[in-house]
Motif scaffolding. Structure first.
Motif, PDB file in Angstrom:
ATOM      1  N   ALA A  81      39.486  26.742  17.095  1.00 29.29           N
ATOM      2  CA  ALA A  81      40.362  27.916  17.003  1.00 29.29           C
ATOM      3  C   ALA A  81      39.692  29.143  17.609  1.00 29.29           C
ATOM      4  CB  ALA A  81      40.724  28.171  15.545  1.00 29.29           C
ATOM      5  N   PHE A  82      38.404  29.323  17.313  1.00 30.45           N
ATOM      6  CA  PHE A  82      37.683  30.456  17.891  1.00 30.45           C
ATOM      7  C   PHE A  82      37.669  30.372  19.411  1.00 30.45           C
ATOM      8  CE2 PHE A  82      33.721  31.830  19.874  1.00 30.45           C
ATOM      9  CZ  PHE A  82      33.834  33.199  19.683  1.00 30.45           C
ATOM     10  N   ASN A  83      37.367  29.203  19.935  1.00 27.14           N
ATOM     11  CA  ASN A  83      37.274  29.036  21.385  1.00 27.14           C
ATOM     12  C   ASN A  83      38.611  29.285  22.080  1.00 27.14           C
ATOM     13  OD1 ASN A  83      34.509  28.425  21.659  1.00 27.14           O
ATOM     14  ND2 ASN A  83      34.882  26.363  20.900  1.00 27.14           N
ATOM     15  N   GLN A  84      39.686  28.848  21.441  1.00 23.33           N
ATOM     16  CA  GLN A  84      41.011  29.078  22.027  1.00 23.33           C
ATOM     17  C   GLN A  84      41.326  30.572  22.094  1.00 23.33           C
ATOM     18  OE1 GLN A  84      43.190  26.535  19.328  1.00 23.33           O
ATOM     19  NE2 GLN A  84      43.301  24.862  20.829  1.00 23.33           N
ATOM     20  N   HIS A  85      40.833  31.322  21.127  1.00 21.95           N
ATOM     21  CA  HIS A  85      41.004  32.776  21.146  1.00 21.95           C
ATOM     22  C   HIS A  85      40.094  33.410  22.202  1.00 21.95           C
ATOM     23  CE1 HIS A  85      41.401  36.908  19.783  1.00 21.95           C
ATOM     24  NE2 HIS A  85      40.099  36.972  19.610  1.00 21.95           N
ATOM     25  N   TYR A  86      38.841  32.965  22.258  1.00 19.39           N
ATOM     26  CA  TYR A  86      37.841  33.531  23.173  1.00 19.39           C
ATOM     27  C   TYR A  86      38.276  33.421  24.632  1.00 19.39           C
ATOM     28  CZ  TYR A  86      33.598  33.060  26.087  1.00 19.39           C
ATOM     29  OH  TYR A  86      32.670  33.127  27.098  1.00 19.39           O
ATOM     30  N   VAL A  87      38.825  32.277  25.032  1.00 17.11           N
ATOM     31  CA  VAL A  87      39.125  32.076  26.458  1.00 17.11           C
ATOM     32  C   VAL A  87      40.344  32.869  26.939  1.00 17.11           C
ATOM     33  CG1 VAL A  87      38.038  29.796  26.543  1.00 17.11           C
ATOM     34  CG2 VAL A  87      40.500  29.980  26.048  1.00 17.11           C
ATOM     35  N   LYS A  88      41.110  33.451  26.025  1.00  9.83           N
ATOM     36  CA  LYS A  88      42.270  34.228  26.454  1.00  9.83           C
ATOM     37  C   LYS A  88      41.861  35.385  27.362  1.00  9.83           C
ATOM     38  CE  LYS A  88      45.241  33.194  22.470  1.00  9.83           C
ATOM     39  NZ  LYS A  88      45.910  33.754  21.263  1.00  9.83           N
ATOM     40  N   THR A  89      40.784  36.067  26.994  1.00 15.54           N
ATOM     41  CA  THR A  89      40.316  37.178  27.831  1.00 15.54           C
ATOM     42  C   THR A  89      39.793  36.665  29.159  1.00 15.54           C
ATOM     43  OG1 THR A  89      39.777  38.505  25.880  1.00 15.54           O
ATOM     44  CG2 THR A  89      38.755  39.162  27.966  1.00 15.54           C
ATOM     45  N   LEU A  90      39.096  35.540  29.154  1.00 17.03           N
ATOM     46  CA  LEU A  90      38.598  34.971  30.408  1.00 17.03           C
ATOM     47  C   LEU A  90      39.762  34.625  31.336  1.00 17.03           C
ATOM     48  CD1 LEU A  90      35.688  32.632  29.247  1.00 17.03           C
ATOM     49  CD2 LEU A  90      35.657  35.099  29.722  1.00 17.03           C
ATOM     50  N   ALA A  91      40.850  34.159  30.767  1.00 15.30           N
ATOM     51  CA  ALA A  91      42.031  33.865  31.583  1.00 15.30           C
ATOM     52  C   ALA A  91      42.593  35.150  32.189  1.00 15.30           C
ATOM     53  CB  ALA A  91      43.088  33.158  30.744  1.00 15.30           C
ATOM     54  N   GLU A  92      42.652  36.210  31.394  1.00 18.63           N
ATOM     55  CA  GLU A  92      43.152  37.496  31.888  1.00 18.63           C
ATOM     56  C   GLU A  92      42.272  38.043  33.007  1.00 18.63           C
ATOM     57  OE1 GLU A  92      43.219  39.918  28.432  1.00 18.63           O
ATOM     58  OE2 GLU A  92      44.910  38.854  27.489  1.00 18.63           O
ATOM     59  N   TRP A  93      40.982  37.722  32.974  1.00 19.48           N
ATOM     60  CA  TRP A  93      40.036  38.216  33.976  1.00 19.48           C
ATOM     61  C   TRP A  93      39.988  37.328  35.223  1.00 19.48           C
ATOM     62  CZ3 TRP A  93      34.879  40.176  31.359  1.00 19.48           C
ATOM     63  CH2 TRP A  93      35.180  41.243  30.491  1.00 19.48           C
ATOM     64  N   GLY A  94      40.752  36.246  35.230  1.00 16.53           N
ATOM     65  CA  GLY A  94      40.757  35.354  36.382  1.00 16.53           C
ATOM     66  C   GLY A  94      39.616  34.362  36.394  1.00 16.53           C
ATOM     67  N   LEU A  95      39.037  34.102  35.225  1.00 10.61           N
ATOM     68  CA  LEU A  95      37.902  33.186  35.116  1.00 10.61           C
ATOM     69  C   LEU A  95      38.303  31.803  34.618  1.00 10.61           C
ATOM     70  CD1 LEU A  95      35.596  35.871  33.604  1.00 10.61           C
ATOM     71  CD2 LEU A  95      34.898  34.505  35.570  1.00 10.61           C
ATOM     72  N   PHE A  96      39.222  31.742  33.698  1.00 12.86           N
ATOM     73  CA  PHE A  96      39.640  30.484  33.081  1.00 12.86           C
ATOM     74  C   PHE A  96      41.044  30.145  33.548  1.00 12.86           C
ATOM     75  CE2 PHE A  96      41.519  28.392  29.182  1.00 12.86           C
ATOM     76  CZ  PHE A  96      40.902  27.161  29.379  1.00 12.86           C
ATOM     77  N   ASP A  97      41.199  28.953  34.126  1.00 11.25           N
ATOM     78  CA  ASP A  97      42.508  28.573  34.685  1.00 11.25           C
ATOM     79  C   ASP A  97      43.308  27.664  33.761  1.00 11.25           C
ATOM     80  OD1 ASP A  97      41.237  26.129  34.826  1.00 11.25           O
ATOM     81  OD2 ASP A  97      41.240  26.003  37.007  1.00 11.25           O
TER      82      ASP A  97
END
Length: 251
Positions: A81-97
């Motif tokens: 659950a924590f990781n799913q929350h953490y990667v949201k910002t990375l997606a917004e920054w164009g890091l996580f696809d």
């Protein structure tokens, strides 16, 4: 096997959705590590990181690694659950696809005076090399790794010497983790001789195995920083990370 992330000017070792196993700067680039003087809650830390990176004239996609601190070790479900929350910002920054994540990470849990919520300890990002000439070896950050084998199955099934805190159990846990670091370094073509810093995270006394498992293998060439902290998932007992970073600051 590594993969290029041209938007960030680095290559990385693919791993799981929440982080990569390491990041190494492209030719002509170095890594700057920025440590926060105080632990900074996740949302605030991301905001400060964005401000700092952009002030350096770099895109947010240059964000290549981070070090987090959490209140206590997670259950497997809690960690997911924590990781799913953490990667949201990375997606917004164009890091996580949505599947691949190039950002290396360590996330550990201080045993004494832990933060009230998951927080940033440090970030790293790439920037053009400043000063004269290229470094003898590219900058890199190897992500935190503990004594859990890769592959399918629960942590209980994959943890080396599960719940075994005997001297032999700890020795095997430390040895496995050291060799995992070596494997990640080798994926980039590096070894302990290329590191400028090595960190260990545990609340257990691992001094009896330091000489054979770390010093003799070259892991302590620049010393060893021990953080009295637990790995992020319950029943993991020993974690390490390492890096070669030529520019480090505290803010």
């Amino acid at each position: 096997m590594t993969r290029d992330f041209s938007a960030g000017n680095y290559r990385f070792i693919p791993a799981v959705f929440q982080y990569s196993s390491g990041a190494a700067a492209d030719s002509g680039f170095e890594i700057e590590r920025v440590r926060f003087d105080r632990l900074t809650p996740l949302a605030e830390g991301f905001a400060q990181a964005a401000k700092y990176i952009q002030a350096a004239g770099r895109p947010l996609t240059s964000f290549c690694a981070c070090e987090l601190r959490s209140p206590a070790a997670f259950t497997e479900a809690g960690f997911l659950a924590f990781n799913q929350h953490y990667v949201k910002t990375l997606a917004e920054w164009g890091l996580f696809d949505g599947a691949t994540n190039p950002v290396a990470r360590s996330n550990v849990c201080p045993e004494i005076d832990p933060p009230a919520e998951p927080s940033f300890y440090a970030i790293s990002f790439t920037r053009p090399i400043q000063g004269k000439g290229a470094p003898s070896s590219p900058d890199f950050v190897i992500a935190g790794g503990a004594e859990a084998r890769g592959g399918a199955g629960s942590y209980a099934e994959r943890i080396v010497r599960y719940r075994d805190l005997s001297p032999d159990g700890l020795k095997e846990k430390v040895g496995f983790t050291v060799r995992e670091m070596e494997s990640r370094l080798a994926a980039f073509g590096f070894g302990w001789k290329d590191t400028t810093a090595v960190q260990a995270y545990t609340v257990h006394d691992f001094h009896p195995v330091i000489v054979d498992e770390l010093v003799r293998r070259g892991a302590a060439r620049s010393g060893l920083t021990w953080h009295f902290a637990r790995p992020p998932v319950i029943d993991l007992e020993f974690e390490m990370d390492c890096r070669r970073v030529t520019r480090e600051v505290v803010i």
